[in-house]
Each structure stands twice: as structure tokens, then as C-alpha cells.
Design a protein around this motif. Structure first.
Motif, PDB file in Angstrom:
ATOM      1  N   PRO A 167       0.829  -1.209   0.000  1.00 20.95           N
ATOM      2  CA  PRO A 167       0.000   0.000   0.000  1.00 20.95           C
ATOM      3  C   PRO A 167       0.861   1.257   0.000  1.00 20.95           C
ATOM      4  O   PRO A 167       1.928   1.281   0.625  1.00 20.95           O
ATOM      5  CB  PRO A 167      -0.798  -0.106   1.303  1.00 20.95           C
ATOM      6  N   VAL A 168       0.415   2.285  -0.698  1.00 20.10           N
ATOM      7  CA  VAL A 168       1.084   3.596  -0.694  1.00 20.10           C
ATOM      8  C   VAL A 168       0.417   4.439   0.391  1.00 20.10           C
ATOM      9  O   VAL A 168      -0.704   4.903   0.223  1.00 20.10           O
ATOM     10  CB  VAL A 168       0.945   4.292  -2.063  1.00 20.10           C
ATOM     11  N   THR A 169       1.110   4.614   1.500  1.00 19.60           N
ATOM     12  CA  THR A 169       0.521   5.359   2.612  1.00 19.60           C
ATOM     13  C   THR A 169       0.721   6.860   2.419  1.00 19.60           C
ATOM     14  O   THR A 169       1.846   7.319   2.217  1.00 19.60           O
ATOM     15  CB  THR A 169       1.170   4.924   3.944  1.00 19.60           C
ATOM     16  N   ILE A 170      -0.395   7.616   2.468  1.00 21.52           N
ATOM     17  CA  ILE A 170      -0.325   9.082   2.445  1.00 21.52           C
ATOM     18  C   ILE A 170      -0.702   9.579   3.830  1.00 21.52           C
ATOM     19  O   ILE A 170      -1.778   9.237   4.355  1.00 21.52           O
ATOM     20  CB  ILE A 170      -1.274   9.676   1.390  1.00 21.52           C
ATOM     21  N   LEU A 171       0.196  10.371   4.403  1.00 21.57           N
ATOM     22  CA  LEU A 171      -0.042  10.936   5.738  1.00 21.57           C
ATOM     23  C   LEU A 171      -0.499  12.381   5.605  1.00 21.57           C
ATOM     24  O   LEU A 171      -0.015  13.114   4.733  1.00 21.57           O
ATOM     25  CB  LEU A 171       1.240  10.898   6.564  1.00 21.57           C
ATOM     26  N   ASN A 172      -1.412  12.783   6.459  1.00 22.78           N
ATOM     27  CA  ASN A 172      -1.723  14.203   6.584  1.00 22.78           C
ATOM     28  C   ASN A 172      -0.513  14.919   7.182  1.00 22.78           C
ATOM     29  O   ASN A 172       0.398  14.275   7.724  1.00 22.78           O
ATOM     30  CB  ASN A 172      -2.948  14.387   7.480  1.00 22.78           C
ATOM     31  N   GLN A 173      -0.528  16.254   7.136  1.00 27.15           N
ATOM     32  CA  GLN A 173       0.633  17.010   7.645  1.00 27.15           C
ATOM     33  C   GLN A 173       0.841  16.782   9.134  1.00 27.15           C
ATOM     34  O   GLN A 173       1.954  16.923   9.638  1.00 27.15           O
ATOM     35  CB  GLN A 173       0.455  18.495   7.325  1.00 27.15           C
ATOM     36  N   ASP A 174      -0.211  16.370   9.869  1.00 26.52           N
ATOM     37  CA  ASP A 174      -0.046  16.088  11.298  1.00 26.52           C
ATOM     38  C   ASP A 174       0.398  14.642  11.555  1.00 26.52           C
ATOM     39  O   ASP A 174       0.460  14.216  12.713  1.00 26.52           O
ATOM     40  CB  ASP A 174      -1.349  16.390  12.053  1.00 26.52           C
ATOM     41  N   GLY A 175       0.710  13.904  10.480  1.00 25.10           N
ATOM     42  CA  GLY A 175       1.243  12.555  10.637  1.00 25.10           C
ATOM     43  C   GLY A 175       0.202  11.456  10.687  1.00 25.10           C
ATOM     44  O   GLY A 175       0.545  10.268  10.698  1.00 25.10           O
ATOM     45  N   THR A 176      -1.072  11.814  10.699  1.00 26.92           N
ATOM     46  CA  THR A 176      -2.127  10.786  10.729  1.00 26.92           C
ATOM     47  C   THR A 176      -2.385  10.281   9.313  1.00 26.92           C
ATOM     48  O   THR A 176      -2.278  11.037   8.342  1.00 26.92           O
ATOM     49  CB  THR A 176      -3.439  11.355  11.301  1.00 26.92           C
ATOM     50  N   PRO A 177      -2.726   8.985   9.173  1.00 28.38           N
ATOM     51  CA  PRO A 177      -3.002   8.474   7.820  1.00 28.38           C
ATOM     52  C   PRO A 177      -4.306   9.039   7.254  1.00 28.38           C
ATOM     53  O   PRO A 177      -5.239   9.326   8.000  1.00 28.38           O
ATOM     54  CB  PRO A 177      -3.114   6.959   8.022  1.00 28.38           C
ATOM     55  N   MET A 178      -4.341   9.197   5.927  1.00 31.95           N
ATOM     56  CA  MET A 178      -5.544   9.752   5.281  1.00 31.95           C
ATOM     57  C   MET A 178      -6.762   8.880   5.522  1.00 31.95           C
ATOM     58  O   MET A 178      -6.687   7.648   5.487  1.00 31.95           O
ATOM     59  CB  MET A 178      -5.315   9.843   3.781  1.00 31.95           C
ATOM     60  N   LYS A 179      -7.881   9.527   5.729  1.00 39.23           N
ATOM     61  CA  LYS A 179      -9.166   8.842   5.957  1.00 39.23           C
ATOM     62  C   LYS A 179      -9.972   8.820   4.667  1.00 39.23           C
ATOM     63  O   LYS A 179      -9.835   9.703   3.815  1.00 39.23           O
ATOM     64  CB  LYS A 179      -9.965   9.580   7.035  1.00 39.23           C
ATOM     65  N   ALA A 180     -10.872   7.827   4.587  1.00 43.25           N
ATOM     66  CA  ALA A 180     -11.684   7.658   3.375  1.00 43.25           C
ATOM     67  C   ALA A 180     -12.591   8.852   3.110  1.00 43.25           C
ATOM     68  O   ALA A 180     -12.921   9.148   1.965  1.00 43.25           O
ATOM     69  CB  ALA A 180     -12.521   6.385   3.495  1.00 43.25           C
ATOM     70  N   GLY A 181     -12.984   9.569   4.179  1.00 41.70           N
ATOM     71  CA  GLY A 181     -13.904  10.693   4.017  1.00 41.70           C
ATOM     72  C   GLY A 181     -13.235  12.000   3.627  1.00 41.70           C
ATOM     73  O   GLY A 181     -13.929  13.009   3.427  1.00 41.70           O
ATOM     74  N   GLN A 182     -11.910  12.009   3.515  1.00 43.29           N
ATOM     75  CA  GLN A 182     -11.227  13.261   3.159  1.00 43.29           C
ATOM     76  C   GLN A 182     -11.373  13.546   1.660  1.00 43.29           C
ATOM     77  O   GLN A 182     -11.249  12.633   0.834  1.00 43.29           O
ATOM     78  CB  GLN A 182      -9.735  13.169   3.515  1.00 43.29           C
ATOM     79  N   THR A 183     -11.591  14.819   1.328  1.00 44.71           N
ATOM     80  CA  THR A 183     -11.789  15.172  -0.084  1.00 44.71           C
ATOM     81  C   THR A 183     -10.490  15.101  -0.885  1.00 44.71           C
ATOM     82  O   THR A 183     -10.518  15.146  -2.110  1.00 44.71           O
ATOM     83  CB  THR A 183     -12.356  16.604  -0.203  1.00 44.71           C
ATOM     84  N   ASN A 184      -9.349  15.003  -0.175  1.00 45.62           N
ATOM     85  CA  ASN A 184      -8.058  14.937  -0.878  1.00 45.62           C
ATOM     86  C   ASN A 184      -7.452  13.536  -0.837  1.00 45.62           C
ATOM     87  O   ASN A 184      -6.260  13.373  -1.061  1.00 45.62           O
ATOM     88  CB  ASN A 184      -7.073  15.950  -0.279  1.00 45.62           C
ATOM     89  N   ARG A 185      -8.270  12.522  -0.583  1.00 41.56           N
ATOM     90  CA  ARG A 185      -7.724  11.155  -0.513  1.00 41.56           C
ATOM     91  C   ARG A 185      -7.521  10.586  -1.936  1.00 41.56           C
ATOM     92  O   ARG A 185      -8.087  11.048  -2.901  1.00 41.56           O
ATOM     93  CB  ARG A 185      -8.639  10.239   0.313  1.00 41.56           C
ATOM     94  N   PHE A 186      -6.672   9.554  -2.012  1.00 39.00           N
ATOM     95  CA  PHE A 186      -6.371   8.893  -3.292  1.00 39.00           C
ATOM     96  C   PHE A 186      -7.631   8.267  -3.880  1.00 39.00           C
ATOM     97  O   PHE A 186      -8.417   7.633  -3.172  1.00 39.00           O
ATOM     98  CB  PHE A 186      -5.294   7.815  -3.082  1.00 39.00           C
ATOM     99  N   PHE A 187      -7.764   8.420  -5.217  1.00 41.36           N
ATOM    100  CA  PHE A 187      -8.842   7.724  -5.943  1.00 41.36           C
ATOM    101  C   PHE A 187      -8.265   6.914  -7.118  1.00 41.36           C
ATOM    102  O   PHE A 187      -8.574   5.743  -7.268  1.00 41.36           O
ATOM    103  CB  PHE A 187      -9.858   8.754  -6.462  1.00 41.36           C
ATOM    104  N   GLU A 188      -7.433   7.551  -7.966  1.00 40.93           N
ATOM    105  CA  GLU A 188      -6.851   6.871  -9.136  1.00 40.93           C
ATOM    106  C   GLU A 188      -5.736   7.731  -9.701  1.00 40.93           C
ATOM    107  O   GLU A 188      -5.379   8.757  -9.128  1.00 40.93           O
ATOM    108  CB  GLU A 188      -7.920   6.615 -10.211  1.00 40.93           C
TER     109      GLU A 188
END
Ligand code: FUB
Length: 323
Positions: free
Chosen positions: A201-222
Motif C-alpha cells: 500500500p502507498v501510505t499518504i499521511l496528513n501534515q499532522d502525521g495521521t493516515p488519510m481517511k476515506a472521508g477526506q476530499t483529498n484522498r487517493f482515488f486513481e
């Protein structure tokens, strides 16, 4: 070149992958067409059935050279339908085209086709890559010559049908505070024809170090893409249903990557998809929109615009012109 411009005026091309081979810029797009299939969330209306290759020695001043059809669905033994976003890599005198295609059971797999030239034609291997799934393969060659593939896409891209590289009995799309579904990265085998390891998996962290959540508008899609700038690894991607191109920076090809911001605001058309490449000392964003087709999202047109970096390595946001 501060103003964006269209690259192919007489046909519909989308999803560019771009590399410099043999001193020229090569563009590998999807080839959109009107097949009459109605629009739906499964992406059935993206019913492409071949690829063209384009090249240029001067992206700012010269028209592209169209090298014609280099691979088509009817060439591929395991084909069902829908040739989506492809990419090409070079190793040891050969060029390898990686493409997603639904097999005869309507499951996306990733295939490989080989050529002696970056302009094709590409001869497909008889079977898809073992262990491959989903869409949007993007190939990155690291400075040590190792090749990595990034891949995956939600909804019609079928990524929600897999967990830990195994097919689920029923698809599961996380939402809200659940972890976002990640893109995948995998090292390619020495012969470039398969995976050398299990995709990660390609982990994307928010600037505060928490992993991106599915409900975020800037999360990975394609639409994964990787480029290296001043020793840092830039993972960029489309957010799909929120229509942004975003990026995150890491210290190696596997990540984790820390979110930085928006590269391109929404364009006209549902999808947004891109490549980033350096050519003759300038950096460019290649992407598509649906302005020339009057907003028909399955008939997209290739564009290019110069990218500007800030002193700290962040990318200045470009306006896409959509909503
Ligand atoms: O072109 C078909 C699909 O649309 C691509 O695979 C996605 O990235 C989106 O651009």
C-alpha cells in the motif's frame, strides 16, 4: 510556457503518461472514442479499444508527431474490453508498455506489451501479469535503475474488490473515518514482465502525521504518478469524485508520503489525470479536460502547462478551469 495548450486537436486523447526516451518527449495517452455506451459510475462509457503514441523534440513550439495505432484490444489474447490508462518503461534495449484491460470475465488485469522502439508497435504477452489487478499502471525508474509500478483506482477501477492483494468475496469501499483505500506500489522483476514482490500500500499521511481517511476530499482515488525532484519522491494522484490532482512527498519510492497540496483544481469533465515530466530544463504537467467535446467526460483532450516549484519544493497550484 505559462499558458496551458491543447496537444492533439483532431482526436480525443486522455490520461497521459510521459517520458523522455532517445532525447525526445514521448506521450502515451488513452484514446477516447464515442461508443454510445451510457455514462455510469462503473466507467463503462470509457470504452477505449486502442492506443496511439505521440512524440516531440519541442513541446512548446512544434506539433506532436502521431505514431499511429501501437496496440489494440483485438491484438490481446486475454482481452475482454476497455483499454484504460497505460505507461511505458525502457530497459536493456526494449520498451515495455503496461496497460489495464478487463479480461473475459470483466475483471481488470494489467498486461505488458514489448517493442524495440518507444514509438511502438507493442507486441502483447499472452497473459496478464500474474497477481495484477485494478487500473492505471504508472512506471517509475529510480536513480539505481530499479523500476516500480504504482497502480489502482476506485469504483470502476475495482480497487475496492481487493484487500492484501487478494480478491474479496464482496467489494468493500471504506467511508468517513475509516482509512482511505491506498494506491499500490510494486517493484518490477528484472525481465520487466512481472512483479518481483507482493504489491504494497502507498501510505499518504496528513501534515499532522495521521493516515488519510476515506472521508477526506483529498484522498487517493486513481491516476498515480511518481516523479523525483531534488532528491525527493513526489507521489501525485487524482481524488476522483472530488476532481483534484494532489501530491504528497516522501524519501523513497515506497513512502510513506506526506500530503502537500493541490496541483490542479477541477477541470471541465468528471475525470482528471496527469503526468509530470522534465524536458529541456523545464517541468511540465500533462493532463486532460473535456472542453473541446463540450463537457462530454468520455471524450477528453490532452493539455500541457509548465509547472512552477516554490523554493521549499512545493508546487504552485494551477487552475483547471472547471467547477
Ligand atoms: O480513462 C479511463 C479512466 O478515467 C482512467 O483509467 C482513470 O484514471 C480516469 O482518467
Amino acid at each position: 510556457m505559462k499558458k496551458s495548450k491543447y496537444l492533439v486537436e483532431n482526436d480525443f486523447m486522455a490520461d497521459p503518461a510521459v517520458h523522455v526516451f532517445e532525447g525526445k518527449l514521448y506521450i502515451y495517452p488513452s484514446h477516447d472514442r464515442e461508443s454510445g455506451i451510457p455514462e455510469n459510475d462503473n466507467g463503462d462509457h470509457f470504452d477505449m479499444n486502442d492506443y496511439h503514441v505521440f512524440s516531440t523534440s519541442d513541446i512548446e513550439n512544434e506539433p506532436l508527431t502521431d505514431h499511429g495505432v501501437v496496440l489494440k484490444v483485438s491484438d490481446i489474447a486475454w482481452a475482454g474490453r476497455q483499454l484504460w490508462d497505460c505507461d511505458v518503461a525502457y530497459k536493456n534495449g526494449k520498451y515495455f508498455m503496461y496497460y489495464p484491460l478487463k479480461d473475459k470475465t470483466d475483471i481488470f488485469r494489467l498486461g505488458v506489451a514489448i517493442s524495440d522502439s518507444p514509438a511502438g508497435p507493442f507486441i502483447p504477452q499472452p497473459d496478464p501479469i500474474r497477481g495484477s489487478y485494478s487500473i492505471d499502471p504508472a512506471i517509475f525508474e529510480d536513480t539505481d535503475g530499479t523500476h516500480y509500478m504504482y497502480f489502482g483506482g476506485l469504483w470502476g477501477g475495482q480497487l475496492q474488490r481487493y484487500k492484501d492483494n487478494k480478491a474479496l468475496e464482496s467489494a468493500y469501499l471504506p467511508s468517513g473515518d475509516e482509512l482511505a483505500l491506498p494506491s499500490r506500489v510494486v517493484r518490477l522483476s528484472d525481465d520487466m514482465l512481472g512483479f518481483a514482490e507482493e504489491p504494497r500500500p502507498v501510505t499518504i499521511l496528513n501534515q499532522d502525521g495521521t493516515p488519510m481517511k476515506a472521508g477526506q476530499t483529498n484522498r487517493f482515488f486513481e491516476a498515480s504518478w511518481m516523479h523525483l525532484y531534488k532528491g525527493k519522491y513526489y507521489f501525485s494522484y487524482s481524488t476522483g469524485d472530488t476532481h483534484l490532482l494532489c501530491y504528497a512527498i516522501g524519501d523513497n519510492p515506497y513512502g510513506p508520503f506526506t500530503y502537500q497540496g493541490v496541483i490542479l483544481t477541477p477541470v471541465v469533465g468528471w475525470t482528471t489525470h496527469h503526468a509530470i515530466a522534465e524536458f529541456k530544463g523545464k517541468w511540465y504537467l500533462f493532463h486532460h479536460d473535456s472542453v473541446p467535446s463540450g463537457g462530454r467526460t468520455w471524450l477528453r483532450s490532452l493539455k500541457v502547462v509548465e509547472i512552477e516549484y516554490n523554493e521549499d519544493g512545493t508546487i504552485k497550484t494551477i487552475e483547471g478551469g472547471g467547477e
